[in-house]
Structures are given as structure tokens and as C-alpha cells.
Enzyme design. Structure first.
Site, PDB file in Angstrom:
ATOM      1  CG  ASP A 115     -78.005  12.283 -50.202  1.00  0.00           C
ATOM      2  OD1 ASP A 115     -78.205  13.037 -51.191  1.00  0.00           O
ATOM      3  OD2 ASP A 115     -76.876  11.872 -49.891  1.00  0.00           O
ATOM      4  CG  ASP A 150     -75.821  20.224 -48.763  1.00  0.00           C
ATOM      5  OD1 ASP A 150     -76.054  19.793 -49.903  1.00  0.00           O
ATOM      6  OD2 ASP A 150     -74.870  19.810 -48.077  1.00  0.00           O
ATOM      7  CD  GLU A 175     -73.360  15.577 -52.571  1.00  0.00           C
ATOM      8  OE1 GLU A 175     -72.345  16.202 -52.902  1.00  0.00           O
ATOM      9  OE2 GLU A 175     -73.822  15.626 -51.411  1.00  0.00           O
ATOM     10  CD  GLU A 176     -74.428  15.698 -48.158  1.00  0.00           C
ATOM     11  OE1 GLU A 176     -73.183  15.640 -48.159  1.00  0.00           O
ATOM     12  OE2 GLU A 176     -75.048  16.771 -48.242  1.00  0.00           O
ATOM     13  CG  ASP A 196     -74.909  20.239 -53.600  1.00  0.00           C
ATOM     14  OD1 ASP A 196     -75.418  20.620 -52.530  1.00  0.00           O
ATOM     15  OD2 ASP A 196     -74.307  19.162 -53.706  1.00  0.00           O
TER      16      ASP A 196
END
Length: 459
Positions: A86, A117, A151-152, A180
Site C-alpha cells: 500500500d 516505499d 501499513e500506511e 522499509d
């Protein structure tokens, strides 16, 4: 017919904006990744993660988490790679020079949302695995993947899954690799062995629900804003030293070995200052700056809710204000101890003001710091792989921000975690014109392949 970074960047897998269109794109992204891993020969499970309840009452499906395994030779080490597919929101009208979802190369830089990222590093790992396949060579280690799509947005529901899979999927895992984050330099590779934690605080001062007119009430009230400014002003001094009593008590003492690690890091202070567009930092030496970013806590004041912040003059006395600040935590600080220390300090400062207002302190987020042992097998393997591919010793760095996933894996799975970043310091993750250098992407793929070989030798 292997997926390219261009194809992956083209999928608008934004997990931050809670709208159905982006959720569909996220599901498509995870399906594309699952298909890629299957074609590599991996055994792939897409775990249904249910749905996410949003504050406005609507619910949105959470994209699946991919668990994939390749090889189960009991004589080999098993390395598990964590990545996410994501991305942060991106909009061309918002300062991007190119379409954020069209990978565009300029001067050896590959611009696109997710390039560094985290789609680039995930693909580099997949490419490294596929290189052994293409050469018809046995993989030197067993490989596992855990890949998520939230994750974001705070890795929604991931911790429960890791907890559940602790004795299944993770049972044979020896080492966990995350890629990451970024180097601290443009050309010198790095290995990351620690991150700061974070505790976020709200302090509310309230007289009444409505605002007051300063002509009618100014001079006869304990004004909430004046109380709050005094409270926020009591937290940190002008040299960045935190004024909360006891806050430094648990900070790990500085060792000789650690000082040498800091001395070895390459950081051009002048260039760092210029690129940051900051006239003067609080400290003059590279070592002091890095230590205050990585191994000492910091306190930042973020904002005041309820205050008048529009342009122009308005003679208002806010009836209720909320101040927001956070403390970046370092080993061996404890979140709940910090919460007590901060609360006690603010109550103490407030009581001395003899204000009739109500004050409430709350900690809304508490994330622990993470640190690894740099003498673990996989740190040695990563160092050797970097020497092989880049011909240099890596910078051994920490990250001043928080990567909760590292601490989570270490605490739940009890295995060594290493962060091997591929991106350069100027990649601009989360900001406009995010990029990964072609050189970093290709050399990073080689680095992962070399890492597999070094792991096999050391295991």
C-alpha cells in the site's frame, strides 16, 4: 513475463484514503502480488482480514495479507521477508512533476508513488529469488514472505494475525528481514538495527464549551489558552532538553563501542544542513546530531486544537483548548512509565497556577522503541553481502522514527529482525516526487541475492 516496477506503481493502492475505489485497487495489488509469487513456485495463502470500521460508521474491507513459502529444507536456514504494497496518497496537482502512478525515469531516478516505499524493495526481493530460479540453482535458504496492504494506515489487524500464526507460519522462521526505510547517505549502504518509539499526548484545558469575548470577559477569567501555553512551555527547554522529571532515568547508557559506531558513519553535515534548509541545528558535531536523532529521546509540540488560527485579528478567548505533543522513546524507556511521568509533571505545573479550569492529560499512542543485537548472524551476513556488492562497509544506523512492525515481530515471534534499506536518503518516501534510483534498485536486488548466499554459509 515478470512484473515490473512500472506495472506495480501503476496500481493506485492507497490505504490511507478510506474510499471504495482505492480499496478495490488494493485488492487488485494484493492479487497481482499473490499471482507473482505463485509463478515463482511459492506456496501462497491470501488471508482474509475482514473489514475495518471507520469513525463515520461505514465499513471497508481490509485487503488480504499474503503468506508465502518457498522451500522447506530442514537443513537450511529460513528467512522471512516483510513488506507492504500500500502507499501514501499522491495527487499530481499537489506538487508532483510527473504522474505519481506512472513510473518515470529522469537522470537514473525512477519517480513514482511506492517506488521506494515499499514496492521497489518488495520486487527487489522477489527478483533476487527469481534470479536463482532463472539460473536453475537451488535457493541457498528457505524463503517466506509476509506482505500486507495496510501499513500506511497502521497495519490494521496484522498483529492478531502474527500472534495467530506464531506457531504455524512463523514456527520454522529463523530470521526476519524488513526493507522499509532508507540509507542515511546518497551512495553508502546502511543496515538499521534500532528505531525510536513514540508516545503521543493530548492535554486538554477547559473552562466551558463556548468561546468568550475578550472585551466582555478578559481580565476576570483563568483563560484556558494561557494555562495551556504554560503547560506546553514547561515540557522542553530551548536546547531540546526534556524537562519532565525522571524522563532520562531509563535511557541506555552510552558505550565506547557505540561511540565508535557513530564516528564511522558518513554524514556530510554541511550538505545535511543545506538539504534540510535549516540555518542551525542544536548540535555542532555529526555524533551529537545522530545520537539526538537515534539514541536520546526528543519531545515535539505539534499543535493546539480549539485555538484561533485563521488569518486576521479576532478577539476571542477559547473556552476549551487541546495541546498535542509527543515524545520519541529510546531503549530502555517504558511507555507506561513515561505516561505517568508526563501526567505527574503536567498536574504539578497546573496545580501551581491555581487555575479553576479543568485539565485532562491522555496518551493516545504508545509505541515501544526497538533495538537488535548487531552481532546476530544475519547482521554479519548483511554486512558481508554489502561488502561483496558495494565494496564498502555499511553505515550501522538507527532510525529516529518508529517502525512498529520490527518491535512487533521481535516480541511475538522472538526472532532476530534486521532492516536492510535499499533506498537513498533523498528518496522522498511519503512526499511529492518519491523515487528510487535505478542503481539502488538493481544493486539492491544483487544485495538480497548475496545476502541469501551469506546466510546459507553462516547458518
Amino acid at each position: 513475463d515478470f512484473p515490473t516496477l512500472k506495472e506495480w506503481v501503476a496500481i493506485e493502492s492507497d490505504s490511507v484514503q478510506p474510499v471504495p475505489r482505492f480499496r478495490q485497487e488494493l485488492f487488485r495489488m494484493m492479487a497481482v502480488a499473490a499471482d507473482t509469487l505463485q509463478r515463482l513456485g511459492a506456496h501462497v495463502t491470501s488471508v482474509d482480514m475482514g473489514s475495518q470500521q471507520l469513525p463515520d460508521g461505514q465499513s471497508l474491507p481490509i485487503p488480504p495479507v499474503i503468506l508465502a513459502e518457498l522451500g522447506n529444507d530442514p537443513t537450511k536456514g529460513t528467512v522471512c521477508f516483510y513488506g507492504h504494497l500500500d502507499v501514501q496518497p499522491a495527487d499530481q496537482g499537489n506538487g508532483w512533476l510527473t504522474d505519481p502512478y506512472v513510473l518515470t525515469e529522469v537522470d537514473g531516478k525512477l519517480y513514482g508513488r511506492g517506488a521506494t516505499d515499499n514496492k521497489g524493495p518488495v520486487l527487489a526481493w522477489i527478483n533476487a529469488v527469481s534470479a536463482f530460479r532463472a539460473l536453475e540453482q537451488d535457493l541457498p535458504v528457505n524463503i517466506k514472505f509476509i506482505i500486507e496492504g495496510m501499513e500506511e494506515a497502521g497495519s490494521v489487524a496484522l498483529e492478531e494475525l502474527v500472534e495467530k500464526e506464531k506457531n504455524r507460519f512463523f514456527s520454522g522462521v529463523d530470521y526476519i528481514v524488513i526493507s522499509d526505510n532508507l540509507w542515511i547517505s546518497q551512495r553508502k549502504p546502511a543496515i538499521t538495527y534500532g528505531t525510536r518509539g513514540n508516545s503521543y499526548f493530548m492535554v486538554e484545558v477547559k473552562c466551558r464549551d463556548q468561546d468568550f469575548h475578550s472585551g466582555t470577559f478578559g481580565g476576570i477569567l483563568h483563560e484556558p489558552m494561557a494555562d495551556l501555553v504554560a503547560l506546553l512551555g514547561s515540557l522542553v527547554d530551548s536546547s531540546g532538553h526534556i524537562l519532565v522529571p525522571g524522563i532520562y532515568d531509563e535511557v541506555a547508557p552510552l558505550t565506547e563501542e557505540e561511540i565508535n559506531t557513530y564516528k564511522a558513519i558518513h554524514l556530510d553535515l554541511e550538505e545535511y544542513r543545506n538539504s534540510s534548509r535549516v540555518e542551525k541545528f542544536l548540535f555542532d558535531t555529526k555524533e551529537e546530531i545522530l545520537m539526538h536523532l537515534w539514541r536520546y529521546p526528543s519531545l515535539s509540540i505539534h499543535g493546539i486544537e480549539g485555538a484561533f488560527d485563521e488569518p486576521g485579528a479576532k478577539t476571542v478567548i477559547p473556552g476549551q483548548v487541546i495541546g498535542k505533543f509527543s515524545i520519541r522513546l529510546v531503549p530502555h524507556m517504558n511507555v507506561s512509565v513515561v505516561e505517568k511521568q508526563v501526567t505527574r509533571h503536567l498536574e504539578d505545573v497546573f496545580s501551581k497556577r491555581n487555575s479553576s479550569n479543568k485539565m485532562v492529560v491522555s496518551m493516545t499512542l504508545g509505541l515501544h522503541p526497538w533495538i537488535a543485537n548487531i552481532n546476530d548472524t544475519q547482521y554479519l551476513a548483511a554486512k558481508r553481502a554489502i561488502r561483496t556488492v558495494f565494496g564498502t562497509e555499511p553505515d550501522m544506523i538507527r532510525d529516529g522514527s518508529t517502525i512498529p512492525i520490527a518491535k512487533m515481530f521481535q516480541e511475538i515471534v522472538h526472532k532476530s529482525v534486521v532492516l536492510i534499506p535499499l533506498g537513498a536518503v533523498d528518496d522522498g518516501e511519503h512526499s511529492q516526487n518519491e523515487k528510487i534510483n535505478r542503481w539502488n534498485y538493481i544493486e539492491g536486488t544483487k544485495l538480497f541475492a548475496a545476502f541469501f548466499l551469506e546466510m546459507a554459509q553462516l547458518h
